[in-house]
Design a protein around this motif. Structure first.
Motif, short mmCIF file in Angstrom:
data_model
loop_
_atom_site.label_atom_id
_atom_site.label_comp_id
_atom_site.label_asym_id
_atom_site.label_seq_id
_atom_site.Cartn_x
_atom_site.Cartn_y
_atom_site.Cartn_z
N ALA A 102 0.77 -1.32 0.04
CA ALA A 102 -0.06 0.03 -0.23
C ALA A 102 0.85 1.33 0.11
N PRO A 103 0.26 2.44 -0.42
CA PRO A 103 1.12 3.54 -0.16
C PRO A 103 1.36 4.08 1.14
N GLY A 104 2.48 4.84 1.20
CA GLY A 104 2.95 5.01 2.73
C GLY A 104 1.82 5.71 3.40
N PHE A 105 1.04 6.51 3.03
CA PHE A 105 0.07 7.33 3.78
C PHE A 105 -0.99 6.37 4.30
N SER A 106 -0.97 5.17 4.25
CA SER A 106 -1.82 4.02 4.63
C SER A 106 -1.22 3.43 5.75
N ARG A 107 -0.20 3.80 6.30
CA ARG A 107 0.52 3.21 7.50
C ARG A 107 -0.43 3.10 8.88
N ASP A 108 -1.31 3.96 8.73
CA ASP A 108 -2.31 3.90 10.17
C ASP A 108 -3.04 2.59 10.06
N LYS A 109 -3.43 2.20 8.78
CA LYS A 109 -4.32 0.82 8.59
C LYS A 109 -3.47 -0.37 9.41
N LEU A 110 -2.20 -0.11 9.24
CA LEU A 110 -1.48 -1.54 9.83
C LEU A 110 -1.36 -1.25 11.31
N THR A 111 -1.33 -0.11 11.57
CA THR A 111 -1.26 0.32 13.06
C THR A 111 -2.49 -0.12 13.64
N GLU A 112 -3.63 0.17 12.96
CA GLU A 112 -5.02 -0.21 13.42
C GLU A 112 -5.03 -1.78 13.70
N ALA A 113 -4.30 -2.70 12.65
CA ALA A 113 -4.13 -4.15 12.61
C ALA A 113 -3.66 -4.46 14.02
N LEU A 114 -2.36 -4.00 14.30
CA LEU A 114 -1.62 -4.02 15.42
C LEU A 114 -2.48 -3.86 16.66
N ALA A 115 -3.44 -2.82 16.50
CA ALA A 115 -4.18 -2.41 17.76
C ALA A 115 -5.08 -3.54 18.06
N MET A 116 -5.57 -3.98 16.93
CA MET A 116 -6.91 -5.14 17.03
C MET A 116 -6.24 -6.55 17.48
N GLY A 117 -4.95 -6.61 17.35
CA GLY A 117 -4.35 -7.79 18.08
C GLY A 117 -3.19 -8.50 17.47
N ALA A 118 -2.61 -7.91 16.16
CA ALA A 118 -1.77 -8.42 15.44
C ALA A 118 -0.25 -8.33 16.15
N ASP A 119 0.75 -8.99 16.07
CA ASP A 119 2.03 -8.96 16.81
C ASP A 119 3.01 -7.97 16.20
N GLU A 120 3.00 -7.98 14.80
CA GLU A 120 4.04 -7.00 13.85
C GLU A 120 3.52 -6.98 12.65
N ALA A 121 4.24 -5.91 11.94
CA ALA A 121 3.33 -5.55 10.49
C ALA A 121 4.41 -5.09 9.65
N TYR A 122 4.23 -5.49 8.34
CA TYR A 122 5.15 -5.07 7.23
C TYR A 122 4.38 -4.15 6.09
N MET A 123 4.78 -3.22 5.88
CA MET A 123 4.19 -2.47 4.76
C MET A 123 4.97 -2.46 3.57
N ILE A 124 4.69 -2.87 2.18
CA ILE A 124 5.36 -3.05 1.14
C ILE A 124 4.96 -2.01 0.40
N SER A 125 5.87 -0.88 0.42
CA SER A 125 5.47 0.58 -0.33
C SER A 125 6.71 0.90 -0.92
N ASP A 126 6.32 1.29 -2.28
CA ASP A 126 7.12 1.95 -3.36
C ASP A 126 6.48 2.26 -4.56
N ASP A 127 7.06 3.34 -5.04
CA ASP A 127 6.18 4.00 -6.08
C ASP A 127 6.16 3.11 -7.22
N VAL A 128 7.30 2.25 -7.57
CA VAL A 128 7.32 1.08 -8.66
C VAL A 128 6.39 -0.07 -8.57
N PHE A 129 5.77 -0.10 -7.39
CA PHE A 129 4.72 -1.25 -7.12
C PHE A 129 3.31 -0.55 -7.75
#
Length: 306
Positions: A102-129
């Motif tokens: 996802a784009p870098g500005f979607s970082r808050d959605k991964l933070t939400e997933a962590l708050a929901m109960g996930a243990d760690e998160a990875y965001m794959i983000s690059d303009d070439v994607f």
């Protein structure tokens, strides 16, 4: 993959007693034993908020959704996948990793997933994607997964489809890239122990005539539907804990993926011509005289043949 058909009128609920091995699902990976912690991956995707669909804009040149400034949510069925992962971890122990391209500005959605109960998160983000179709999206995710967990995950969960694309392609494509089995449209999932102290899964999916029940060994990619569970709400404690959980952003500098297999360049699926439908309606001023208006309306109705 083999399965047993279980129709709705089968009140006895007789399922397979024999372990049904899924061809090719192990592929050199050690069988998950009872007592070993479960390593679970959940794929999540930020999608436009359905309440703000009226704000969606399409770039006329790239023919892609303009996501900057667009209100987003975690894809609804991905939340179901995360909820199912949390329930499995709470029963079997282990760790939940969430991943999103996802784009870098979607970082808050991964933070939400962590708050929901996930243990760690990875965001794959690059303009070439950017601008990737499902083929390139699943390929980039698979390459990232191989680098994140060299030994592979025991179970990968995802929503059956995204609210914006709705193709249902990515879970199955991801499994094929990783060389493991996959199931879609799962609305019930259980992990069980065999006499050999191994974990196997049992999964249910609805059909027009009843339901299908599958059993198989891990690892596997399973795409779940929205009726598998009711996702929990994020609470204040979850938000506090999320701030201390690792969230890693990976670009192509770390992944080193051939650009021919990424983004719009590598995508075989291309957007066609954009067409804006004309939604204007014909209107007629009927005046203010009530009797004349009523007579005119009656004539219009008669002329339409009603």
């Amino acid at each position: 993959m083999r399965n047993e058909r279980d129709t709705e009128n089968n009140s006895g609920g007789r399922y397979l007693k024999k372990i049904l091995e899924m061809s090719g699902c192990v592929r050199g990976k050690k069988i998950k034993k009872r007592g070993e912690k479960m390593n679970i991956l959940v794929c999540v995707k930020p999608v436009p908020d359905p309440e703000r669909y009226d704000c969606i804009k399409i770039d006329e040149n790239s023919k892609r959704i303009v996501r900057e400034g667009l209100s987003t949510i975690i894809n609804p069925s991905d939340r179901n996948a995360l909820e199912e992962a949390i329930r499995i971890r709470d029963r079997c122990g282990g760790k939940i990793t969430v991943i999103s391209m996802a784009p870098g500005f979607s970082r808050d959605k991964l933070t939400e997933a962590l708050a929901m109960g996930a243990d760690e998160a990875y965001m794959i983000s690059d303009d070439v994607f950017g601008g990737a179709d499902t083929y390139c999206t699943s390929y980039v995710l698979s390459e990232a997964i191989k680098k994140i967990e060299v030994n592979g995950f025991d179970l990968i969960l995802a929503g059956n489809e995204s609210a914006d694309g709705g193709t249902s392609h990515v879970p199955a494509q991801l499994a094929e890239w990783l060389g493991i089995s996959h199931l879609c449209r799962v609305n019930r999932l259980e992990l069980m122990e065999t006499e050999q102290d191994e974990y196997i899964f049992r999964a249910w999916k609805k059909t027009e005539t009843g339901r299908l029940v599958f059993e198989g060994r891990l690892p596997c990619v399973i795409a779940v539907t929205g009726d598998i569970n009711k996702p929990r709400l994020v609470n204040a404690m979850g938000i506090i804990k999320a701030k201390k959980k690792p969230l890693t952003v990976l670009s192509n500098e770390q992944l080193d993926i051939d650009l021919k297999n990424t983004g719009e360049v590598g995508s075989a699926t291309k957007a066609g011509r954009l067409v804006t439908p004309d939604i204007a309606r014909a209107a007629e001023d009927l005046g203010t005289d009530e009797n004349a208006v009523a007579e005119r309306i009656l004539n219009i109705i008669k002329n339409t043949g009603v």
